[in-house]
Design an enzyme around this catalytic site. Structure first.
Site, PDB file in Angstrom:
ATOM      1  CB  CYS A  32      -0.788 -10.940  -2.670  1.00 45.94           C
ATOM      2  SG  CYS A  32       0.173 -12.468  -2.501  1.00 45.94           S
ATOM      3  CG  HIS A  86       0.717 -10.958   1.650  1.00 46.63           C
ATOM      4  ND1 HIS A  86      -0.337 -11.135   0.781  1.00 46.63           N
ATOM      5  CD2 HIS A  86       0.565  -9.705   2.165  1.00 46.63           C
ATOM      6  CE1 HIS A  86      -1.097 -10.046   0.786  1.00 46.63           C
ATOM      7  NE2 HIS A  86      -0.569  -9.166   1.609  1.00 46.63           N
ATOM      8  CD  GLN A  98      -3.040  -6.472   2.448  1.00 45.14           C
ATOM      9  OE1 GLN A  98      -2.064  -7.215   2.548  1.00 45.14           O
ATOM     10  NE2 GLN A  98      -3.732  -6.089   3.497  1.00 45.14           N
TER      11      GLN A  98
END
Length: 132
Positions: A32, A86, A98
């Protein structure tokens, strides 16, 4: 505006690439924070490598409020440890890109959408904007 279009085009170039923790290579996989870092590198902006470190930079955009998001904003999510774990890039129209265990994908922040990212309900802690 042109710069953000470059950032988003770069991020989209990684679609369907495999996920690789600590990866930042389109061939071997990407994670990510690597996705966000490489996307912004397309316009010469050097972001930190880790999601926690990326969260420390940029301008905070109304924490936990999705209505203020603009394309190119980095989205941040908190893990069970209470720390950022994240990040993703907002594309506009309630969609974001993502890198997760399923690879690089586009999902929605709209709870009614079939591709809704459920972590958005409880883990979204805000967005950062790296430009003004």
């Amino acid at each position: 505006e042109q710069d953000i279009a470059k950032v988003l085009a770069q991020a989209r170039s990684f679609l369907k690439r495999p996920y690789n923790l600590a990866g930042k290579n389109s061939d071997t996989g990407i994670d990510c924070s690597g996705l966000v870092q490489l996307a912004y590198r397309a316009i010469g902006l050097n972001l930190a490598r880790d999601a926690k470190q990326q969260y420390l930079n940029g301008n905070l955009i109304l924490p936990c409020v999705a209505e203020g998001l603009q394309p190119g904003d980095a989205l941040f999510f908190m893990g069970r440890s209470g720390l950022v774990d994240h990040t993703a890039l907002y594309l506009g129209d309630q969609k974001f890109i993502q890198a997760t265990g399923g690879g690089v994908t586009i999902q929605s922040i709209n709870p009614a959408a079939q591709d809704y990212f459920k972590r958005f309900d409880h883990d979204f802690i805000g967005a950062k904007r790296y430009w003004w």
